[in-house]
Structures are given as C-alpha cells and as structure tokens.
Design an enzyme around this catalytic site. Structure first.
Site, short mmCIF file in Angstrom:
data_model
loop_
_atom_site.label_atom_id
_atom_site.label_comp_id
_atom_site.label_asym_id
_atom_site.label_seq_id
_atom_site.Cartn_x
_atom_site.Cartn_y
_atom_site.Cartn_z
N GLY A 20 0.78 -1.24 0.00
CA GLY A 20 0.00 0.00 0.00
C GLY A 20 0.81 1.28 0.00
O GLY A 20 0.38 2.29 -0.53
N GLU A 64 3.69 4.48 5.18
CA GLU A 64 2.55 3.55 5.18
C GLU A 64 1.37 4.19 4.45
O GLU A 64 1.29 5.43 4.35
CB GLU A 64 2.21 3.23 6.65
CG GLU A 64 0.98 2.43 6.92
CD GLU A 64 1.01 1.00 6.38
OE1 GLU A 64 1.17 0.84 5.16
OE2 GLU A 64 0.82 0.07 7.17
N ASP A 65 0.46 3.37 3.95
CA ASP A 65 -0.70 3.93 3.26
C ASP A 65 -1.71 4.52 4.25
O ASP A 65 -2.13 5.66 4.11
CB ASP A 65 -1.37 2.87 2.35
CG ASP A 65 -1.69 1.56 3.05
OD1 ASP A 65 -1.45 1.43 4.27
OD2 ASP A 65 -2.19 0.64 2.37
N ASP A 98 -4.99 2.49 10.53
CA ASP A 98 -6.38 2.14 10.79
C ASP A 98 -6.51 1.79 12.28
O ASP A 98 -6.55 2.69 13.12
CB ASP A 98 -6.74 0.99 9.84
CG ASP A 98 -8.21 0.65 9.82
OD1 ASP A 98 -9.03 1.57 9.87
OD2 ASP A 98 -8.55 -0.55 9.74
N LYS A 139 -7.09 7.14 10.02
CA LYS A 139 -8.50 6.98 10.43
C LYS A 139 -8.52 6.88 11.96
O LYS A 139 -8.62 5.77 12.51
CB LYS A 139 -9.07 5.68 9.86
CG LYS A 139 -9.26 5.64 8.37
CD LYS A 139 -10.11 4.40 8.05
CE LYS A 139 -9.79 3.79 6.75
NZ LYS A 139 -10.47 2.50 6.54
N PHE A 152 -14.11 2.78 3.97
CA PHE A 152 -13.12 1.96 3.29
C PHE A 152 -12.76 2.60 1.97
O PHE A 152 -13.62 2.83 1.12
CB PHE A 152 -13.63 0.53 3.07
CG PHE A 152 -12.52 -0.41 2.74
CD1 PHE A 152 -11.77 -1.00 3.75
CD2 PHE A 152 -12.18 -0.66 1.42
CE1 PHE A 152 -10.71 -1.84 3.44
CE2 PHE A 152 -11.12 -1.50 1.11
CZ PHE A 152 -10.38 -2.09 2.12
N VAL A 153 -11.47 2.92 1.81
CA VAL A 153 -11.03 3.65 0.62
C VAL A 153 -10.04 2.84 -0.21
O VAL A 153 -9.36 1.95 0.31
CB VAL A 153 -10.41 5.02 1.00
CG1 VAL A 153 -11.47 5.96 1.53
CG2 VAL A 153 -9.28 4.85 2.00
N ASP A 210 -5.91 -0.96 -1.67
CA ASP A 210 -6.64 -1.94 -2.49
C ASP A 210 -7.94 -2.39 -1.85
O ASP A 210 -8.15 -2.26 -0.64
CB ASP A 210 -5.78 -3.17 -2.72
CG ASP A 210 -5.69 -4.04 -1.46
OD1 ASP A 210 -5.25 -3.53 -0.42
OD2 ASP A 210 -6.11 -5.21 -1.52
N ARG A 270 -5.37 -0.35 -6.70
CA ARG A 270 -4.18 0.33 -6.16
C ARG A 270 -3.68 1.41 -7.11
O ARG A 270 -3.07 2.39 -6.69
CB ARG A 270 -3.04 -0.68 -5.94
CG ARG A 270 -3.29 -1.69 -4.83
CD ARG A 270 -1.99 -2.43 -4.52
NE ARG A 270 -2.20 -3.63 -3.75
CZ ARG A 270 -2.27 -3.70 -2.42
NH1 ARG A 270 -2.18 -2.60 -1.71
NH2 ARG A 270 -2.43 -4.85 -1.80
P1 IMP Z 1 -4.16 -1.63 10.96
O1 IMP Z 1 -3.23 -2.63 11.56
O2 IMP Z 1 -5.61 -1.91 11.29
O3 IMP Z 1 -3.81 -0.20 11.23
O4 IMP Z 1 -4.10 -1.96 9.43
C1 IMP Z 1 -3.70 -1.10 8.50
C2 IMP Z 1 -3.74 -1.83 7.18
O5 IMP Z 1 -5.09 -2.24 6.85
C3 IMP Z 1 -3.33 -0.87 6.11
O6 IMP Z 1 -1.95 -0.89 5.90
C4 IMP Z 1 -4.13 -1.37 4.92
O7 IMP Z 1 -3.40 -2.38 4.27
C5 IMP Z 1 -5.38 -1.94 5.52
N1 IMP Z 1 -6.49 -0.95 5.46
C6 IMP Z 1 -7.04 -0.28 6.48
N2 IMP Z 1 -8.02 0.55 6.07
C7 IMP Z 1 -8.06 0.41 4.73
C8 IMP Z 1 -8.88 1.03 3.71
O8 IMP Z 1 -9.75 1.88 3.93
N3 IMP Z 1 -8.62 0.62 2.43
C9 IMP Z 1 -7.67 -0.30 2.11
N4 IMP Z 1 -6.90 -0.89 3.04
C10 IMP Z 1 -7.09 -0.54 4.34
MG MG Z 2 -0.85 -1.53 4.29
#
Ligand code: IMP
Ligand code: MG
Length: 177
Positions: free
Chosen positions: A42, A97-98, A101, A129, A150-151, A157, A163
């Site tokens: 991402g 990082e993308d 979350d 987020k 969800f984006v 992706d 992507r």
């Molecule tokens: P976390 O461990 O929950 O912070 O996970 C983050 C990962 O979940 C990101 O690096 C993304 O790969 C995926 N992710 C979280 N939200 C989204 C979204 O809205 N779209 C796509 N991938 C997401």
């Molecule tokens: Mg990611």
C-alpha cells in the site's frame, strides 16, 4: 456489475499535500540522509511520489507484513513476509505507510524496528483513520485524516484491485449489496 467508487481526495489534492510533507521533511532533515522504509504494498505509490520531492540524500528499503488471523479478529501479531534488505542501525528512518487504521500493524512493526537501533524513526502515513484506532500509534507526518470509510486508490486496495487509481475513493463493493 461494477463496484461503486466515489472520489474522496483528488489527484491534485494529493499532489499538493505530498509536496507539503516533503517540504516539512526537507526542512527538518536538511543535509542529513533519510532512509525511507516503504510498507508494501500500500505504501508504494506514496513513497515514490514523496521520495521524488525530498531534497535530502535518500535511501530506500521495503518491508511487507501480513496480519495473523482473519480481518475481523486481528490478533495484533504481524508476520514479516518480506524483510528489509539493509540494516537500519544509526539511520534516520521514516516509515511510509498507506493508512493507519486500528494501529495494530504499525504498533507491532515500529516496536520491531526500534529493536534494530535506528538513530531516529518517524512515521509518515498518507491517511489516518483515528476513529478506528485500537492501539495507540505516534504519527509524525499525515497526509489526510479521514472518517471511518473503506477507501481505495493511490496504493490502497480492495481485494488487490484499484491500487493504481491516481486518487483516493470510497468503495461500495458490489458483493456487499
Ligand atoms: P491496521 O493494523 O488496522 O492499522 O491496518 C492497516 C492496514 O489495513 C493498512 O496498511 C491497509 O493495508 C489496511 N487498510 C485499512 N483501512 C483500509 C482502507 O480503507 N482501504 C484499504 N486498506 C485498508
Ligand atoms: Mg498496508
């Protein structure tokens, strides 16, 4: 039938913000070398665009991880699928990082990377987020703070698709209807 996409952040808005973040990094590090670590997959589009605008000496590396368990019940334990190629000892690391979350992935990843003794380490994420956060993560550079939607696009992706979109869009998957 196709998934429905609604543009949330345009390509122009992202370009402008990427330039602003690069300027912040340039001002902060000056002539010091920065070592960018892209969290695959991402973070790849964001890292490339950002790196092109950084004027300090730049080196790049990549890491890929996946979360144990399924999507709904993440254990917070992360498996390294592709490790870094180079040592980060004494480097000024910026993790790219993308999206932050729940924070579980980055919390684990950053702890693991701190054990490898970088000189400094900062976190740069295109999206944040905060309303989804389960584990606290210190963010240093954030592109955009977004609501709990969800984006896709600009590296993000849905089932490995989208992507390559040059903008960020909210997706309403056809399968969910
Ligand atoms: P976390 O461990 O929950 O912070 O996970 C983050 C990962 O979940 C990101 O690096 C993304 O790969 C995926 N992710 C979280 N939200 C989204 C979204 O809205 N779209 C796509 N991938 C997401
Ligand atoms: Mg990611």
């Amino acid at each position: 039938m196709a998934d429905k996409l609604r543009v949330m952040i345009t390509e122009e808005e992202i370009d402008k913000r990427v330039k602003e973040i690069a300027d912040e990094i340039n001002a902060e590090y000056g002539d010091q070398e920065v070592h960018l670590i892209c969290v695959l997959r991402g973070g790849s589009f964001f890292m490339c665009e950002l790196a092109k605008r950084i004027t300090c000496p730049v080196t790049l590396d990549f890491i890929a991880c996946s979360s144990y368990g399924n999507d709904t019940k993440s254990s917070g334990v992360v498996r390294i699928v592709k490790d870094l190629s180079d040592s980060i000892v004494d480097k000024n690391v910026i993790v790219i990082e993308d999206v932050v979350d729940t924070g579980r992935t980055l919390n684990y990843l950053l702890d693991m990377l701190w054990d490898r003794k970088p000189k400094t380490m900062k976190l740069c994420a295109l999206l944040d987020k905060p309303s989804r956060r389960v584990v606290e993560v210190k963010t240093d550079y954030i592109g955009f703070t977004i609501p709990d939607e969800f984006v896709v696009g600009y590296g993000l992706d849905y089932a490995q698709r989208y992507r390559n979109l040059p903008y960020i869009a909210v997706i309403e998957p056809e399968a969910a209807k």
